[in-house]
Design an enzyme around this catalytic site. Structure first.
Site, PDB file in Angstrom:
ATOM      1  N   GLY A 230      26.389  17.498 -13.174  1.00  0.00           N
ATOM      2  CA  GLY A 230      24.947  17.450 -12.952  1.00  0.00           C
ATOM      3  C   GLY A 230      24.227  18.764 -13.035  1.00  0.00           C
ATOM      4  N   PRO A 273      31.508  19.241 -15.710  1.00  0.00           N
ATOM      5  CA  PRO A 273      30.383  19.580 -16.576  1.00  0.00           C
ATOM      6  C   PRO A 273      30.404  18.788 -17.870  1.00  0.00           C
ATOM      7  CG  PRO A 273      32.078  21.256 -16.744  1.00  0.00           C
ATOM      8  CD  PRO A 273      32.512  20.309 -15.651  1.00  0.00           C
ATOM      9  N   GLY A 274      29.275  18.262 -18.259  1.00  0.00           N
ATOM     10  CA  GLY A 274      29.128  17.588 -19.544  1.00  0.00           C
ATOM     11  C   GLY A 274      27.962  18.211 -20.280  1.00  0.00           C
ATOM     12  N   CYS A 343       8.967   1.550 -34.859  1.00  0.00           N
ATOM     13  CA  CYS A 343       7.825   0.698 -34.512  1.00  0.00           C
ATOM     14  C   CYS A 343       7.751   0.526 -33.001  1.00  0.00           C
ATOM     15  CB  CYS A 343       7.944  -0.654 -35.212  1.00  0.00           C
ATOM     16  SG  CYS A 343       7.770  -0.530 -36.996  1.00  0.00           S
ATOM     17  N   TYR A 373      23.730  13.371 -24.407  1.00  0.00           N
ATOM     18  CA  TYR A 373      23.036  12.091 -24.253  1.00  0.00           C
ATOM     19  C   TYR A 373      21.989  11.842 -25.342  1.00  0.00           C
ATOM     20  CZ  TYR A 373      25.307  12.925 -19.857  1.00  0.00           C
ATOM     21  OH  TYR A 373      26.265  13.227 -18.905  1.00  0.00           O
TER      22      TYR A 373
END
Length: 415
Positions: A230, A273-274, A343, A373
């Protein structure tokens, strides 16, 4: 603009747009920085941020562990040759098939999220004559200072066992009584894109209190305390992440102090950690298609991607930095909104930014810090193929995830 010593317009010309460009050396350097800052700890790369076989191999080569959230992520890691005993399986609703795959592969750790899963995993482990090491995910009642959808440790949330309601201690009792499970420790994750460390301080305090309660009731001291991930990164100028060595010293110091207060041996600390690894290492390159000036309001700049390759702006109201990549602008800056080709009125890439008034079709825009992400949450909305990921370094440029074609879009359509 250059990335890893390479000319970005040349890369766009060779690989097309939209394209994700991933700086391999930057990713590896961030992995090493985490390993060094958290020396003596377990550092898991959170694969949900972005995973490919190449990235899994980089994580392995840099000495990190890997956490996966689904059977699909596990399959990618195993296909890359990542050692199963250095993989942790997360997820709030793991199926019997996913748990079976993890057990059969020999994953090192399963992070258990519910009583249903606890029973399911114990039964599957017993059937295989295996004792599976587990962590119990605990919700500690901390609401991180982040978007509601990425805050994960307050009480009204789908994740983990509630500490306040007593579920966490009951899960400990059941796990210790299981023949197929070995309780290695506790896990907490309070949210994502966090800059304020106060939430981690409260979480560490409450988790160590729980460790002390477990010792009091069962006479055992658990070996591992996972503080999750995070950690925030800089998407825009006001974002100010704390230097990693300072943050590591703070978190580890908190755990040591809390354990000393209870007379507990300090467990091995884990972090996940990402975003902090892959987020800043990747950019997205788009080509401008149309420029539309809405008089007195703003200029709308439409690019050839959008919410199908970056849903975060629509989903979280995320902010990004964007720059012109192919030339030096000749005109002053104007207020602009970078939007996609889909759209959907919410198809926004960068909500408010300043771009040159002479921006025109064919120009290239680069959006920074899209490693986490974006490609991993990409979709085929409007039947648009997902962009490729190209690994860039001074040594070589290679496609590690190819662009989806029309044939790919039709492959699952049985007609």
């Amino acid at each position: 603009m250059r990335l890893a010593g390479r000319n970005v317009p040349d890369l766009a010309a060779e690989h097309g747009t939209p394209v994700f460009l991933l700086d391999e050396d930057d990713f590896r350097a961030r992995a090493r920085a985490f390993r060094e800052a958290f020396a003596g700890c377990r550092v898991y790369y959170a694969a949900k941020a972005f995973l490919s076989r190449a990235v899994a191999r980089w994580v392995d080569e840099e000495g990190l562990l890997l956490d996966v959230c689904t059977g699909g992520e596990l399959a990618v890691a195993l296909a890359a040759g990542f050692p199963a005993d250095r993989i942790a399986l997360h997820g709030n609703n793991k199926s019997a098939e996913e748990l079976s795959a993890a057990l059969d592969a020999g994953v090192g750790l399963v992070v258990v999220d519910s009583f249903d899963e606890l029973d399911r995993l114990a039964r599957l482990a017993d059937q295989r004559g295996r004792v599976q090491p587990v962590l119990l995910r605990v919700t500690v009642g901390v609401e991180a200072h982040t978007h509601e959808y990425i805050a994960t440790a307050h009480e009204d949330v789908k994740f983990g066992f509630s500490r306040a309601a007593g579920d966490a201690l009951e899960a400990v009792r059941r796990t210790l009584g299981s023949t197929g499970l070995h309780l290695r420790g506790l896990h907490s994750h309070i949210g994502s894109q966090i800059f304020d460390t106060a939430g981690f301080e409260v979480a560490a305090h409450r988790m160590v209190d729980l460790l002390a309660a477990i010792r009091e009731e069962h006479g055992v001291e658990l070996d591992e305390l996972d503080l999750g991930g995070g950690l925030g990164i800089a998407y825009v100028e006001p974002d100010d992440p704390q230097p990693l060595p300072e943050l590591a010293d703070l978190l580890l110091g908190l755990v040591r102090e809390e354990c000393a207060r209870h007379g507990l041996a300090t467990p091995t600390v884990s972090v996940e950690p990402g975003r902090a690894l892959v987020g800043p290492s990747m950019v997205t390159v788009y080509e401008v298609g149309t420029v539309k000036d809405v008089d007195g309001i703003r200029t709308y700049v439409s690019v050839d991607g959008g919410m199908s390759d970056n849903i975060r702006t629509a989903l979280y109201g995320a902010d990004y930095t964007v720059s012109l990549a192919n030339r030096v602008p000749q005109e002053p800056l104007v207020l602009a909104r970078v939007v996609g080709k889909h759209c959907e009125s919410g198809d926004v890439v960068v909500r408010d930014t300043w771009l040159p008034a002479d921006l025109s079709p064919g120009d290239l825009l680069v959006v920074a810090a899209t490693g986490a992400y974006c490609r991993s949450m990409a979709s085929n909305y409007n039947m648009v193929g997902r962009p490729p990921v190209v690994a860039v370094s001074e040594r070589e440029v290679r496609t590690i995830v190819r662009r989806e074609s029309v044939a790919d879009l039709l492959a699952c359509d049985t007609g």
